[in-house]
Design a protein around this motif. Structure first.
Motif, PDB file in Angstrom:
ATOM      1  N   GLN A   1       0.874  -1.173   0.000  1.00 30.54           N
ATOM      2  CA  GLN A   1       0.000   0.000   0.000  1.00 30.54           C
ATOM      3  C   GLN A   1       0.908   1.218   0.000  1.00 30.54           C
ATOM      4  OE1 GLN A   1      -2.312  -0.997   3.561  1.00 30.54           O
ATOM      5  NE2 GLN A   1      -4.037  -1.460   2.233  1.00 30.54           N
ATOM      6  N   PHE A   2       1.008   1.889  -1.127  1.00 26.60           N
ATOM      7  CA  PHE A   2       2.036   2.931  -1.245  1.00 26.60           C
ATOM      8  C   PHE A   2       1.505   4.354  -1.130  1.00 26.60           C
ATOM      9  CE2 PHE A   2       4.386   5.499  -4.629  1.00 26.60           C
ATOM     10  CZ  PHE A   2       5.132   6.190  -3.680  1.00 26.60           C
ATOM     11  N   ILE A   3       0.857   4.874  -2.195  1.00 26.10           N
ATOM     12  CA  ILE A   3       0.704   6.341  -2.212  1.00 26.10           C
ATOM     13  C   ILE A   3      -0.287   6.837  -1.153  1.00 26.10           C
ATOM     14  CG2 ILE A   3      -1.078   6.740  -4.004  1.00 26.10           C
ATOM     15  CD1 ILE A   3       0.945   8.937  -5.083  1.00 26.10           C
ATOM     16  N   LEU A   4      -1.294   6.058  -0.853  1.00 25.02           N
ATOM     17  CA  LEU A   4      -2.245   6.536   0.172  1.00 25.02           C
ATOM     18  C   LEU A   4      -1.606   6.520   1.562  1.00 25.02           C
ATOM     19  CD1 LEU A   4      -5.600   4.963  -1.052  1.00 25.02           C
ATOM     20  CD2 LEU A   4      -5.227   7.395  -0.554  1.00 25.02           C
ATOM     21  N   THR A   5      -0.767   5.519   1.840  1.00 21.49           N
ATOM     22  CA  THR A   5      -0.137   5.511   3.168  1.00 21.49           C
ATOM     23  C   THR A   5       0.955   6.572   3.242  1.00 21.49           C
ATOM     24  OG1 THR A   5       1.423   3.759   2.529  1.00 21.49           O
ATOM     25  CG2 THR A   5      -0.594   3.076   3.678  1.00 21.49           C
ATOM     26  N   ASP A   6       1.734   6.708   2.184  1.00 23.55           N
ATOM     27  CA  ASP A   6       2.892   7.617   2.254  1.00 23.55           C
ATOM     28  C   ASP A   6       2.497   9.083   2.061  1.00 23.55           C
ATOM     29  OD1 ASP A   6       5.793   7.824   2.529  1.00 23.55           O
ATOM     30  OD2 ASP A   6       5.696   8.664   0.517  1.00 23.55           O
ATOM     31  N   VAL A   7       1.714   9.352   1.026  1.00 25.96           N
ATOM     32  CA  VAL A   7       1.345  10.734   0.685  1.00 25.96           C
ATOM     33  C   VAL A   7      -0.092  11.043   1.125  1.00 25.96           C
ATOM     34  CG1 VAL A   7       0.863  12.233  -1.282  1.00 25.96           C
ATOM     35  CG2 VAL A   7       3.000  10.965  -1.199  1.00 25.96           C
ATOM     36  N   GLY A   8      -0.943  10.019   1.054  1.00 24.06           N
ATOM     37  CA  GLY A   8      -2.336  10.215   1.488  1.00 24.06           C
ATOM     38  C   GLY A   8      -2.406  10.672   2.935  1.00 24.06           C
ATOM     39  N   THR A   9      -1.502  10.180   3.767  1.00 23.07           N
ATOM     40  CA  THR A   9      -1.492  10.629   5.167  1.00 23.07           C
ATOM     41  C   THR A   9      -1.341  12.150   5.214  1.00 23.07           C
ATOM     42  OG1 THR A   9       0.844  10.064   5.236  1.00 23.07           O
ATOM     43  CG2 THR A   9      -0.642   8.526   6.277  1.00 23.07           C
ATOM     44  N   HIS A  10      -0.526  12.713   4.336  1.00 23.90           N
ATOM     45  CA  HIS A  10      -0.348  14.169   4.297  1.00 23.90           C
ATOM     46  C   HIS A  10      -1.562  14.869   3.675  1.00 23.90           C
ATOM     47  CE1 HIS A  10       3.833  13.849   5.417  1.00 23.90           C
ATOM     48  NE2 HIS A  10       4.220  13.301   4.281  1.00 23.90           N
ATOM     49  N   ILE A  11      -1.963  14.380   2.508  1.00 24.30           N
ATOM     50  CA  ILE A  11      -2.964  15.110   1.714  1.00 24.30           C
ATOM     51  C   ILE A  11      -4.352  15.037   2.374  1.00 24.30           C
ATOM     52  CG2 ILE A  11      -4.102  15.192  -0.563  1.00 24.30           C
ATOM     53  CD1 ILE A  11      -1.096  16.195  -0.406  1.00 24.30           C
ATOM     54  N   LEU A  12      -4.693  13.871   2.905  1.00 23.75           N
ATOM     55  CA  LEU A  12      -6.002  13.758   3.560  1.00 23.75           C
ATOM     56  C   LEU A  12      -5.986  14.513   4.893  1.00 23.75           C
ATOM     57  CD1 LEU A  12      -6.877  10.061   2.612  1.00 23.75           C
ATOM     58  CD2 LEU A  12      -7.372  12.169   1.362  1.00 23.75           C
ATOM     59  N   ASP A  13      -4.797  14.633   5.488  1.00 28.19           N
ATOM     60  CA  ASP A  13      -4.688  15.463   6.702  1.00 28.19           C
ATOM     61  C   ASP A  13      -4.889  16.942   6.362  1.00 28.19           C
ATOM     62  OD1 ASP A  13      -3.946  15.455   9.643  1.00 28.19           O
ATOM     63  OD2 ASP A  13      -2.556  16.951   8.851  1.00 28.19           O
ATOM     64  N   ILE A  14      -4.363  17.359   5.213  1.00 26.52           N
ATOM     65  CA  ILE A  14      -4.587  18.754   4.773  1.00 26.52           C
ATOM     66  C   ILE A  14      -6.094  18.995   4.577  1.00 26.52           C
ATOM     67  CG2 ILE A  14      -4.290  20.377   2.849  1.00 26.52           C
ATOM     68  CD1 ILE A  14      -1.477  19.224   2.455  1.00 26.52           C
ATOM     69  N   ALA A  15      -6.779  18.008   3.990  1.00 24.55           N
ATOM     70  CA  ALA A  15      -8.234  18.162   3.774  1.00 24.55           C
ATOM     71  C   ALA A  15      -8.934  18.345   5.120  1.00 24.55           C
ATOM     72  CB  ALA A  15      -8.789  16.947   3.030  1.00 24.55           C
TER      73      ALA A  15
END
Ligand code: NAD
Ligand code: 89V
Length: 342
Positions: A172-186
């Motif tokens: 599980q790559f982009i959601l765990t690595d970057v999604g943690t940041h981007i969904l936190d921004i949301a």
């Protein structure tokens, strides 16, 4: 606590910059020791930063050093066990994102620290980027009225695996690595999420996990937010590591675009705001925007520990971001809208 003593666990790629950011705060915090299971990595980093004590085992560190706070900068699979070890010794804990490899493990980490009565923070730094702080302020100042719709984009073809080869091995790559940041921004901009729908792709055949994720969220406050993440996007202008955000409100729109410019458009005019981050001498140019946000995130957590402020990215808070990440995987796997159980 007047000047907390800090131990750092994990001396890999990111830890170097995390340590440099702590060094910027050395009037407020003292780094007493470094630990990495590969002692050579701890040694190299200790020499670079003039830190005298090194360990290759967390237990040995705990036996030999007096410290108040630990910063865990290891790979995600080791986070839960390390958090428990330090919680058993009553240390305040900062752990890198992503908190854990599943929602249930992250939930257990938060519960464990709560039961042990230890402070537990997640180092979630993207919301501390200067343009994103300014965007939030402009929304709160009411420049565009009540927001109803947004698009958050983190899309590039940056060769992220060159510096972080382990990312290519994650199932599980982009959601765990970057999604943690981007969904936190949301969440930071628009509050908690009511429901979400996600689709993913794996475009790069050389990696195990997904490198594209598109998440559509309906926030409890009413905003519809479409978050796009990709490391497979060959675009006219390479944007890494910038996040572009469009927010539309009843009286206008705010657009955080390239080069840290925010355009505020209302009927008849567009006003420009600029949020270029300060750059530290130790930053890698490709990551400078993110590196400055490490400092801001550390400072926010430190001020809480010193009784001078309130940390935003506590374990309890970040668990809500982790929930979005893993609900997004479930949504994509089952091709359905997930109603968040808040
Ligand atoms: P890395 O593989 O380069 O470094 C991890 C280090 O941890 C390695 O040196 C490894 O030997 C050590 N380690 C693993 N288990 C250990 C243990 N039990 N005890 C002691 N040392 C141990 O990885 P990285 O790129 O530095 O990433 C580390 C963490 O930082 C990850 O959680 C990653 O998601 C996060 N990260 C965050 C950001 C951000 O912007 N916040 C950016 C990059 C990485
Ligand atoms: O923040 C991170 O975890 C990094 C990066 C944004 C560079 O992908 O892996």
């Amino acid at each position: 606590m007047t000047k907390p003593r800090l131990a750092i666990i994990g001396c890999g790629f990111w830890s170097h910059y995390q340590t440099a950011a702590w060094k910027e705060l050395d009037d407020k915090v003292e780094i007493v020791a470094l630990c990495d299971k590969d002692l050579n990595k701890a040694k190299t980093q200790a020499e670079h930063f003039g830190i005298r004590r090194i360990y290759n085992d967390a237990g040995e560190l705990l036996k030999n050093e007096k410290f108040d706070l630990v910063d865990i900068i290891t790979d995600v699979d080791s986070h839960a066990s390390l958090v428990k070890i330090f919680a058993d010794y009553g240390k305040a804990i900062i752990c890198q994102k992503p908190m854990g490899p599943s929602y249930s493990i992250a939930e257990e980490m938060v519960r464990y620290c709560r039961n042990k009565n230890v402070r537990f923070f997640i180092h979630e730094n993207f919301r501390w980027q200067k343009p994103i702080r300014l965007l939030k302020k402009l929304i709160n100042d009411g420049l565009i009225g009540k927001p109803f719709k947004s698009n958050i984009k983190f899309c590039s073809s940056f060769p992220v695996f060159d510096n972080q080869p382990f990312l290519a091995e994650l199932e599980q790559f982009i959601l765990t690595d970057v999604g943690t940041h981007i969904l936190d921004i949301a969440r930071f901009l628009f509050g908690e999420v009511d429901s979400l729908y996600c689709q993913t792709h794996r475009i790069n055949p050389m990696i195990r996990g997904e490198d594209v994720a598109n998440v559509f969220m309906k926030h409890l406050g009413g905003v519809h937010c479409y978050a796009e993440m990709s490391y497979a996007s060959i675009l006219e202008n390479e944007a890494f590591p910038q996040t572009f955000i469009l927010v539309e409100g009843e009286h206008g729109s705010l657009h955080l675009g390239p080069e840290y410019q925010i355009h505020c458009t209302t009927k008849g005019e567009t006003v420009n705001y600029e949020a270029t981050p300060d750059v530290f001498g130790w930053s890698l140019p490709d990551y400078a925007l993110i590196h400055t946000s490490i400092y801001e995130c550390n400072l926010n957590i430190l001020e809480d520990l010193l009784g001078k402020g309130k940390a935003e990215t506590t374990g309890e808070d970040n668990l809500k971001t982790v929930k979005l990440v893993f609900d997004a995987y479930d949504s994509a796997a089952e091709n359905r809208v997930i109603q968040l159980d808040l």
